[in-house]
Design a protein around this motif. Structure first.
Motif, PDB file in Angstrom:
ATOM      1  N   LEU A 157      -2.197  -7.025   6.539  1.00 41.60           N
ATOM      2  CA  LEU A 157      -3.541  -6.514   6.758  1.00 41.60           C
ATOM      3  C   LEU A 157      -4.373  -7.462   7.618  1.00 41.60           C
ATOM      4  CD1 LEU A 157      -4.452  -5.124   3.218  1.00 41.60           C
ATOM      5  CD2 LEU A 157      -4.119  -3.802   5.290  1.00 41.60           C
ATOM      6  N   ARG A 201       3.452  -5.818   8.815  1.00 44.52           N
ATOM      7  CA  ARG A 201       2.445  -4.887   8.298  1.00 44.52           C
ATOM      8  C   ARG A 201       1.344  -5.619   7.540  1.00 44.52           C
ATOM      9  NH1 ARG A 201       1.563   0.046   9.871  1.00 44.52           N
ATOM     10  NH2 ARG A 201       0.954   0.638   7.765  1.00 44.52           N
ATOM     11  N   ASN A 215      -1.077  -1.893  13.800  1.00 43.25           N
ATOM     12  CA  ASN A 215      -0.740  -1.737  12.388  1.00 43.25           C
ATOM     13  C   ASN A 215      -1.386  -0.452  11.855  1.00 43.25           C
ATOM     14  OD1 ASN A 215       0.265  -2.317   9.828  1.00 43.25           O
ATOM     15  ND2 ASN A 215      -1.402  -3.706   9.312  1.00 43.25           N
ATOM     16  N   GLU A 257      -2.414   2.799   9.932  1.00 38.29           N
ATOM     17  CA  GLU A 257      -2.190   3.391   8.622  1.00 38.29           C
ATOM     18  C   GLU A 257      -1.777   4.849   8.812  1.00 38.29           C
ATOM     19  OE1 GLU A 257      -6.021   2.712   6.943  1.00 38.29           O
ATOM     20  OE2 GLU A 257      -5.466   0.732   6.190  1.00 38.29           O
ATOM     21  N   ASP A 276       1.355   3.245   2.353  1.00 36.88           N
ATOM     22  CA  ASP A 276       2.061   3.273   3.633  1.00 36.88           C
ATOM     23  C   ASP A 276       3.369   2.493   3.561  1.00 36.88           C
ATOM     24  OD1 ASP A 276      -0.457   3.954   5.835  1.00 36.88           O
ATOM     25  OD2 ASP A 276      -0.984   3.108   3.898  1.00 36.88           O
ATOM     26  N   ARG A 294       0.840  -1.182   0.000  1.00 34.73           N
ATOM     27  CA  ARG A 294       0.000   0.000   0.000  1.00 34.73           C
ATOM     28  C   ARG A 294       0.889   1.251   0.000  1.00 34.73           C
ATOM     29  NH1 ARG A 294      -3.214  -0.843   5.382  1.00 34.73           N
ATOM     30  NH2 ARG A 294      -1.074  -1.291   6.039  1.00 34.73           N
TER      31      ARG A 294
END
Length: 292
Positions: free
Chosen positions: A59, A57, A258, A260, A17, A15
């Motif tokens: 999801l 990281r 985690n 964002e 990030d 992503r």
């Protein structure tokens, strides 16, 4: 930690990030590369030199815990640690940690059956909030405002989960907040930025349309974040705080392992990825102290 400078970034996908974080790690002179799930087998089998650290990281909560556990058992340090990720991914476990460490938190109870939800709603008084223990972005969170609403929630849930396999849930006192909550990003022990998430909805999640505004890091915010770090250990956290409109008291709602940061960083201007990369580089450069 070792003095090797290879850092793995465990991801589900890259992503914005994670792209920012990879760049920031490389700017710190570290060798950083993504780690996908299918790459994990080779890493834990030791097919290449062991990395100094893996940043988790993923999801999926399940994947994040699974990856961090396997890497730690392969003697590869992870950030955050597997035990921390597990606690942060369970709102019920978090409430127990908050209670044990005296961290201000909305009154929260576990419920393991539909009848316990009904009993706790009656005990707390309405409105009351019911949450799945695991989940993000406000999904599955319900505010029950009347006896009819409680029965509608229980009946609807029971129609798809008659066996109660989705228990436990947490039942939590409803905090009337002044149209916003706070997200504080913590790197190591240090709060690096605080933002208000402003919304007309009682759930002030950015994924539900809340607007982001940077606010000052106050002594009270720093104290609450310090209590969180004392309880959870140093890490990379999104600490969510809510203000009781009636009393002005700040409460720790939950801790995200985690967080964002790419979209909010574009608004508040703080280089969160740079702060995290600098912290990682500092930790890796620290001399290893031999055990006595």
């Amino acid at each position: 930690m070792t003095t090797d400078t290879q850092v793995l970034l465990s991801v589900t996908m890259l992503r914005p990030d994670e792209k920012l974080l990879l760049g920031a790690l490389r700017d710190e002179g570290l060798t950083a590369q993504p780690l996908l799930m299918e790459d994990l087998a080779g890493v834990v089998a030791g097919r290449s030199g062991p990395p100094a650290l893996a940043l988790i990281r993923n999801l999926s909560h399940r994947d994040a815990i699974s990856v961090s556990r396997r890497l730690e058992h392969a003697a590869i340090p992870t950030f955050n640690r597997a035990s921390t990720i597990e606690t942060c991914n369970d709102k019920g476990l978090q409430s127990l940690v908050f209670a044990r460490h005296g961290i201000p938190h909305p009154v929260t109870r576990h419920a393991f059956s539909y009848d316990q939800v009904r009993e706790l709603a009656a005990e707390f008084g309405l409105p009351v909030v019911v949450k799945p223990v695991s989940g993000s972005w406000g999904r599955g969170v319900a505010k029950l405002t009347s006896p009819e609403c409680v029965e509608a929630w229980a009946g609807g849930r029971e129609s798809v989960d008659a066996g109660g396999k989705l228990f436990p849930v947490v039942v939590q006192e409803y905090v009337d907040k002044p149209g916003h909550d706070l997200r504080v990003v913590v790197v190591g022990r240090t709060p690096v930025v605080a933002i208000q998430r402003v919304s007309d909805d009682w759930r002030t999640n950015t994924h539900l349309g809340a607007e982001v505004q940077r606010v000052e890091l106050t002594t009270e915010i720093e104290k609450l974040c310090g209590q969180v770090v004392d309880a959870f250990g140093e890490g990379f956290y999104g600490v969510d705080l809510v203000e009781n409109r009636a009393t002005g008291e700040l409460l720790v709602l939950e801790v995200n392992a985690n967080p964002e940061f790419a979209r909010s960083s574009a608004v508040h201007g703080v280089n969160v990825a740079g702060h995290l990369a600098a912290y990682v580089a500092q930790q890796l450069a620290a001399p290893v102290v031999a055990a006595a």
